[in-house]
Design an enzyme around this catalytic site. Structure first.
Site, PDB file in Angstrom:
ATOM      1  N   TYR A 138     -29.453  67.936  -2.136  1.00 42.66           N
ATOM      2  CA  TYR A 138     -29.140  66.705  -1.271  1.00 42.66           C
ATOM      3  C   TYR A 138     -27.730  67.405  -0.678  1.00 42.66           C
ATOM      4  O   TYR A 138     -26.864  67.663  -1.163  1.00 42.66           O
ATOM      5  CB  TYR A 138     -28.338  65.932  -2.558  1.00 42.66           C
ATOM      6  CG  TYR A 138     -28.140  64.361  -2.245  1.00 42.66           C
ATOM      7  CD1 TYR A 138     -27.723  63.957  -0.667  1.00 42.66           C
ATOM      8  CD2 TYR A 138     -27.641  63.425  -2.991  1.00 42.66           C
ATOM      9  CE1 TYR A 138     -27.631  62.649  -0.414  1.00 42.66           C
ATOM     10  CE2 TYR A 138     -27.311  62.046  -2.735  1.00 42.66           C
ATOM     11  CZ  TYR A 138     -27.366  61.740  -1.239  1.00 42.66           C
ATOM     12  OH  TYR A 138     -26.760  60.542  -0.853  1.00 42.66           O
ATOM     13  N   LYS A 166     -33.132  66.697   0.382  1.00 39.05           N
ATOM     14  CA  LYS A 166     -32.767  65.421   1.181  1.00 39.05           C
ATOM     15  C   LYS A 166     -31.598  65.566   2.102  1.00 39.05           C
ATOM     16  O   LYS A 166     -30.487  66.136   1.505  1.00 39.05           O
ATOM     17  CB  LYS A 166     -32.324  64.337   0.072  1.00 39.05           C
ATOM     18  CG  LYS A 166     -31.998  63.162   0.835  1.00 39.05           C
ATOM     19  CD  LYS A 166     -31.223  62.237   0.120  1.00 39.05           C
ATOM     20  CE  LYS A 166     -30.914  61.137   0.917  1.00 39.05           C
ATOM     21  NZ  LYS A 166     -29.634  60.285   0.688  1.00 39.05           N
TER      22      LYS A 166
END
Lengths: 308, 308, 308, 308
Positions: A138, A166
């Protein structure tokens, strides 16, 4: 359930409805999950930044995952954030989330402590070695104050340490380097968290999106995703621009009175309440609540988008 | 035990010895506590940044506080860090630490999430309302990426929300404004966490210091503190400069191989092991261990300071 | 010549060839201008960041503008950077550049001094009131450490203060807000300086690009621009990806030995020398020169792209 | 005149009075110089940050140096800032300033362009090789966005490249490392630009100070300097605290309306005008002027300090 490799489509970071006393509002959360599933989303991401994971206690985090996995019951995969400062603490969250049924975990670089790229790589390697489910990286420089460079991501992808990325950095050039650099690994997932440039990211080859605003308008983001997949870029751009106009609701909070999180999450939750999906628009402490006038502004954005 | 108002003197942030498997090494921790008490320190600060609080799980954090309060048994006050991202999560740590016997808690501004001064103030007000023990503010911009300005601290001090400030910002001008601005509130405590400028901070009127290096040489920091209190500034400066030279051990780690935390905490723990106080110099994951050559360098610093 | 409103297409930021003694190499500059014009570019931007404007003396800056305007002789518009810290100093550069024949000027926010949005707006208003040619805003947070937000740009565009924006921030979401927010002002120009995401910016509606790498391969960037205009997004993406691979030459410099500017501008100039366009690849002081091995790497990038 | 080695005492960064049309107000500048000399300062620093060097055109900069050197006529040394982005541009300023009679130049790290420590070292080496007068390094991270670490300064001091350091970083720990690290080079000058912690810096062994507020109260800063030299630390602290209270005038500007430079320099110039030393309190563009109410506040600070 196993997460598709790659994971494609719309994966909203699910807001966490709270009661006025700031407890997790389970009935509202269930209504929100239904709203998202009805909207056609492809997976769910609980305990992300939009979910106020940074504000939820461990017990609340666990309740959110349990509620989501029980209610969704395998209809779509459930990814869970495991947001904490360092490896040992993140491992505890991974254990909790996977015991509660999460199908994958999403983890940032270490934060609070000063961090070196070698330490970030070590962090993900240690997590992957222990985690019973796939680990997604992330990239959130605004929160963790380091950037996950394409080189590091490609190295970890090549080792099979991370299942996907992500990208919430807003840095499309670096993200593009990840996308093109992992074409030879078709199982690696690339998701953009930048809800204003999803058409651009999908045009570059990203597999999907994690748009906070999809809480409010999941069908719109699913439409955008399908238009991009179909290569209908003109209509995709029009849909994206409609969503950009709606997204401007995140600025309703007065900057002399509150920070960006209070304003954006306050607007999302006010919109969900105005749309009748959740019972209460409260955000977690110490965020500052929106005023009535600011909430009224949120309503105008919804009305302009035909969502009221 | 009640913490003195103000709290004065040397309050070392206690290192957390770990076993090779990265469990808390309780016997080593107890030896370290004894080493500090024997050195004459005035209070103890567990679960600070130097304690690797950011790396310790909740269970490990609790074990550290329990061990310290049980062993110290009221000989000096025990302050505990309650380091987490936001109010609800910090409140859980406060509950845990105070149940385990901590006499006060030390809390940073919110981090990870974007933060507004109004939200920082709200954070401390909410914590103070719930905490059974005094709350100290902890200014650590390097970790939390916001600065606690003197205006905010003076406002919270004036309301009785915070009992003191631990300033680890390196910004002595702002800290001076806090020191002079709280002269009319003699119960408010001002502690510097900048181990290289303690003489300067005490000369300005600070009440005490929280020097990480005091783990290695508590007697030196106590001597420095007493010289400052006696107004013997020339000898204080000489002692401070001796400690500055010793502090340079934090740079032994090769910067292409590790970050500042790995290097500094690795050096402190290597020094404690070389001095025979703790059994193992391991730092928590994902920090990178010092090499044998780097540890040898630490030994040279100790030898030069007459501590080996 | 008047600059088209809007200005469209490829506007390369022209490198400034230097002699080994770091004087402007006018014959090489003229060859580079011809190379760019032959490549089909739509305008030229001298004295930008890629032009090493930050390193050129006032006399060198003036020589560059005079050489370009004289040689180009109206074939395409010539924009000139007026890069300095504050309004009065920028005004001097505007006077110099326009006397030397520049058709427009490109100006960043103030830097070095701390800056408030109100001061940035005042800066552009004062410049526009004095400048004999259109003023383009230049968003370069990496250099000036403030961001030109869409709100500010739209306000200045609405007043007619600025004729366009060159966005080199890498923040496509903000840039998109400028693009869609100025649709009702068709004379306002939006140019992206992010050479790795030009297809994305043009798909959003940007008018053109300012790619540093176009010094090396102007025809490639013109091809990319024309494919985007024709809506041939698949072939545009392929061309963009080819250019992204070529752009990776900017990383040849060893990071322990030099900064990003030395590496990127060193690679561009080495490529121009290897391609026989300029006589010497020297960059301005205090940039660190590439080693022979690093220059050899540049050659491999060129060869892989079929440019050697 | 040769600058003493080391240079000691109070070296105010001289404000640059401007007319309402923002031209250098030479008669006011001369009155200000007299005011400073009468106050007993040991040297003068023109064209620093407080002098608004970042805002002055080259012609204005030259006029300031010429005015100062002519008027001072060797009574004290005149140091001049040579503030620009990179080596070639700084060299032009050094030529201009030394032709106009400056006795030394003060230079920051490169800015605007990304910079590596190796490039910063190269910058100073090249400047020193060309400058006819001593070069002082100027550490101003707030302006140039890099920090001059003690290691780099000690290396350059050891080579004789720089004659001294003006530290305006606020980082006293790093400055202390420079002070102690250059004890064996008694000709190397260490000056602090942090006007709120001068007593602390001098206690550490710094040679002098460059306090912007000394424009308003030179006698106060000279008194502080002399008390420190005499080792009368209690009275020094009292004097320093009086000056800290006066310094708070820099916050009179409303933060929603202007930046820190407009507020601080606006306050200094308003104070000089209120004290009758300069004719007009205007600051350079694009700084925002103080309101009448804000100027009135400045007057209150002066009155409280007995300076009106």
């Amino acid at each position: 359930m196993p997460v598709p490799t790659p994971l494609t489509g719309v994966v909203p970071p699910v807001c966490t409805p709270l009661t006025p006393a700031r407890e997790v509002d389970v009935p509202s959360l269930i209504r929100l999950l239904d709203h998202l599933l009805t909207g056609g989303v492809d997976a769910l991401f609980v305990l992300g930044t939009t979910s106020e994971a940074a504000y939820l206690t461990d017990a609340q985090r666990r309740l959110v995952v349990e509620t989501a996995t029980a209610h969704v019951a395998g209809a779509v995969p459930v990814l869970a954030g495991a947001i904490d400062m360092t490896t040992p603490r993140v491992l505890d969250h991974i254990r909790s989330a996977t015991t509660a049924g999460a199908d994958a975990v999403v983890v940032t670089a270490p934060f609070y402590t000063s961090t070196h790229p070698a330490e970030i790589a070590r962090h993900y390697r240690l997590l992957a070695a222990e985690s019973p489910v796939p680990v997604y990286a992330y990239d959130l420089p605004a929160g963790v104050h380091t950037k996950l460079g394409a080189d590091l991501i490609l190295e970890l992808a090549g080792e099979g340490v991370i299942a996907g990325l992500k990208d919430s950095s807003g840095d499309l050039a670096n993200f593009r380097n990840v996308i093109t650099g992992t074409r030879s690994r078709p199982e690696f997932t690339t998701l953009t968290g930048s809800e204003l440039t999803i058409d651009a990211a999908l045009a570059m080859g990203a597999h999907g999106s994690v748009p906070g605003l999809a809480n409010i308008d999941p069908a719109g983001y699913v439409r955008l995703d399908r238009l991009c997949r179909a290569g209908d870029w003109d209509r995709a751009r029009a849909e994206q621009e409609r969503l950009c106009a709606l997204f401007a609701m995140v600025t309703v909070g007065t900057p002399t009175r509150m920070g960006g999180s209070s304003s954006a999450l306050g607007a999302f939750k006010a919109a969900l309440q105005l749309r009748g999906i959740i019972a209460c628009g409260a955000t977690a402490e110490p965020q500052v609540p929106l005023s009535d006038a600011e909430i009224e502004q949120v309503g105008k954005y919804l009305a302009a988008a035909g969502l009221l």
